[in-house]
Design an enzyme around this catalytic site. Structure first.
Site, PDB file in Angstrom:
ATOM      1  N   SER A 220     -43.860  72.249  42.296  1.00 36.08           N
ATOM      2  CA  SER A 220     -43.850  71.988  43.728  1.00 36.08           C
ATOM      3  C   SER A 220     -45.211  72.337  44.339  1.00 36.08           C
ATOM      4  O   SER A 220     -46.223  71.784  43.910  1.00 36.08           O
ATOM      5  CB  SER A 220     -42.704  72.763  44.385  1.00 36.08           C
ATOM      6  OG  SER A 220     -42.504  72.361  45.711  1.00 36.08           O
ATOM      7  N   ASP A 346     -36.924  62.233  45.178  1.00 36.13           N
ATOM      8  CA  ASP A 346     -37.274  63.568  45.672  1.00 36.13           C
ATOM      9  C   ASP A 346     -37.660  63.476  47.144  1.00 36.13           C
ATOM     10  O   ASP A 346     -38.667  62.855  47.493  1.00 36.13           O
ATOM     11  CB  ASP A 346     -38.440  64.111  44.835  1.00 36.13           C
ATOM     12  CG  ASP A 346     -38.881  65.510  45.223  1.00 36.13           C
ATOM     13  OD1 ASP A 346     -38.402  66.034  46.255  1.00 36.13           O
ATOM     14  OD2 ASP A 346     -39.712  66.087  44.501  1.00 36.13           O
ATOM     15  N   HIS A 375     -35.678  67.331  43.735  1.00 38.63           N
ATOM     16  CA  HIS A 375     -36.842  68.225  43.762  1.00 38.63           C
ATOM     17  C   HIS A 375     -36.551  69.447  42.889  1.00 38.63           C
ATOM     18  O   HIS A 375     -35.687  70.262  43.208  1.00 38.63           O
ATOM     19  CB  HIS A 375     -37.120  68.654  45.201  1.00 38.63           C
ATOM     20  CG  HIS A 375     -38.399  69.430  45.370  1.00 38.63           C
ATOM     21  ND1 HIS A 375     -39.637  68.846  45.214  1.00 38.63           N
ATOM     22  CD2 HIS A 375     -38.633  70.744  45.646  1.00 38.63           C
ATOM     23  CE1 HIS A 375     -40.579  69.757  45.423  1.00 38.63           C
ATOM     24  NE2 HIS A 375     -39.998  70.916  45.668  1.00 38.63           N
TER      25      HIS A 375
END
Length: 411
Positions: A220, A346, A375
Site C-alpha cells: 500500500s 481495489d 486492497h
C-alpha cells in the site's frame, strides 16, 4: 434390476429426503425446491468459474523477465481462485484483517537516529535459526514497508515474515516515524513522497550486512514510498529487486475513488480517524507548527493531507503533494527488477489508474493484475486463514530473486 441400480436409487432418495428436511424451502412436495437449490448452486459455480476465477494479467515488456517469472514465480501465471463466498473487492478488503491468522513473531527493536534529529524504529527478525543461511553476514535480507498507518504488527507483515522464515531469510520492518510506540523527537512524521527516511534505513541495513543479498517489499503506501525511492535512485541502490503490493499509483484517482459515498463510509472516514489517532499521541510536539484542532476536524484523507501532510513537507498546495506522491510519474526511472501486484477492483487504487502503458516502457517492471482481490485482500480457499495469493506471490518472487536473481535478464 441390478442390485447396484437399486442401491443408487435408494441413496438418491435418501439424499433428497435429507436435503429437503435441511433446506426447508417449502416446495419439496414436488422436488421443485431441491431443484432450485441445486440449480442455483450450479449457476453460481458456472458464474464463478467463468467470470471470477481468472489468470492474472502479466504486463512486462521484457521477454527475459517474463520467462524468469514463468519459471521461478509460476504463481503469477496460474488461475487465481478468490474465496468463493467473498470475492468482491470491498468485502475482501474489509474481511482480511479479521480472517487471516497472525503468526507469532519475536522482534528485536532498534532505534536509529536521523540527520534532522529524529528517530526511526526498526523491528528485526534475525532468523538466527536459519538452516539454509547459518552465516548471518550473508543471510539474505528483506526490508518490509507496511501501509499508511501500519506497523510490524500487521497480519500481512507477519505472514511475509513467516514465509521468509521458512526460506531461511532475515527480515527488517521499517516503521514510519511516531507510529510504533516510539516518541517523536522532532515535529515531523512521514508521507509517501518524502524518501529521506527510507534512504537512511536502506543505507543503515546495507552497512550492517554489506555481503548479504538485499531486497525490499512494500505494501500500500509502503509500496508507493518504495516506488518513489526507486524512481529517484534508479540503479543507484543496494537493493537487488523489489516487490510492490496494492500500491496507489495515482493519488488523485485514489482519493477520488475513496470519496465516493459507499467507499467514504466503509474506508475513508475510518482511515482518516486512524491518521488522526496516529498523531494525537504527539500533539504537544506537533502543536508548535500545526493547528491541531483543525487537523482533528478532518473527515476525509484529502482534508487531513491538506491541513497536515502537505503543510509538514512544504508543498505549496495539496495538488503539488499528490503529484509528487504518485508513483506512476516515476515508474519509467526504476532501475532494478520490480514486481507489482494489484487487483483491478481495489478502491484504493482503481484499475483504470494503473499505469499499464508506462510499465510496458520499462524493461525492469512487471505488473501482475488480478480481476479480484481488493486492497491487500487476495483471499483464496474456502476459509482463508493461513495463506493468501499475495503471500504466495511474495514467497515465490523473493525466493526467485535470492536463489536465481542472476538469471532475470540473462535467460
Amino acid at each position: 434390476r441390478p442390485a447396484c441400480a437399486m442401491d443408487w436409487q435408494v441413496l438418491t432418495r435418501e439424499l433428497s429426503l435429507y436435503l429437503e428436511s435441511q433446506v426447508r424451502v417449502g416446495l419439496f412436495g414436488s422436488g421443485v425446491g431441491l431443484s432450485l437449490v441445486l440449480g442455483f448452486g450450479v449457476a453460481y459455480a458456472c458464474y464463478y468459474l467463468s467470470s471470477i476465477a481468472k489468470k492474472p494479467q502479466l504486463v512486462a515488456s521484457n521477454d527475459h523477465f517474463c520467462r524468469f517469472l514463468e519459471e521461478y514465480c509460476p504463481v503469477v501465471t496460474e488461475t487465481y481462485y478468490p474465496t468463493i463466498w467473498c470475492w468482491e473487492g470491498r468485502v475482501q478488503t474489509l474481511l482480511r484483517p479479521f480472517i487471516t491468522s497472525r503468526p507469532q513473531v519475536q522482534y528485536r527493536n532498534e532505534l536509529i537516529k536521523t540527520a534532522d534529529g529524529g528517530q526511526i524504529s526498526l523491528d528485526w527478525f534475525d532468523n538466527n535459526g536459519s538452516l539454509y543461511y547459518p552465516d548471518a553476514s550473508t543471510r539474505p535480507t528483506v526490508l518490509l514497508l507496511p501501509g499508511l498507518t501500519g506497523t510490524s504488527k500487521e497480519s500481512y507483515i507477519l505472514h511475509m515474515i513467516h514465509q521468509s522464515e521458512t526460506l531461511g531469510y532475515r527480515c527488517v520492518v521499517f516503521n514510519n516515524r511516531g507510529i510504533a510506540g516510539e516518541d517523536l523527537l522532532t515535529p515531523r512524521t512521514y508521507c509517501a513522497a518524502n524518501t529521506e527516511d527510507l534512504e537512511a534505513v536502506i543505507h543503515h541495513v546495507h552497512s550492517l550486512h554489506p555481503s548479504a543479498p538485499f531486497m525490499a517489499a512494500g505494501v500500500s503506501m509502503g509500496g508507493m514510498l518504495l516506488l518513489n525511492y526507486l524512481g529517484k535512485t534508479g540503479r543507484d541502490t543496494p537493493l537487488m529487486a523489489a516487490a510492490i503490493f496494492s500500491a496507489g499509483w495515482n493519488v488523485f484517482e485514489s482519493v477520488e475513488s475513496l470519496e465516493k459515498p459507499l467507499n467514504w463510509l466503509l474506508f475513508n472516514y475510518y482511515l482518516t480517524t486512524c491518521l488522526q489517532s496516529s498523531i494525537s499521541r504527539h500533539r504537544q510536539m506537533l502543536e508548535e507548527l500545526f493547528d491541531m484542532d483543525l487537523v482533528m476536524k478532518a473527515r476525509t484523507v484529502r482534508e487531513f493531507d491538506k491541513q497536515f501532510t502537505s503543510v509538514m513537507f512544504g508543498y505549496r498546495t495539496i495538488d503539488d503533494y499528490y503529484e509528487d506522491a504518485s508513483p506512476c510519474r516515476k515508474l519509467k526511472s526504476v532501475g532494478i527488477p520490480v514486481l507489482c501486484l494489484n487487483s483491478v477492483d481495489d478502491v484504493f487504487s482503481p484499475g483504470h489508474a494503473i499505469p499499464v502503458e508506462t510499465a510496458k516502457q520499462n524493461a525492469n517492471v512487471a505488473l501482475v493484475l488480478t480481476s479480484c482481490g481488493g486492497h491487500i485482500g487476495f483471499l483464496e480457499g474456502i476459509w482463508p486463514r493461513k495463506c493468501t495469493y499475495m503471500d504466495r506471490v511474495f514467497k515465490q518472487f523473493v525466493q526467485a530473486v535470492f536463489e536465481h536473481g542472476n538469471k532475470i535478464f540473462s535467460m
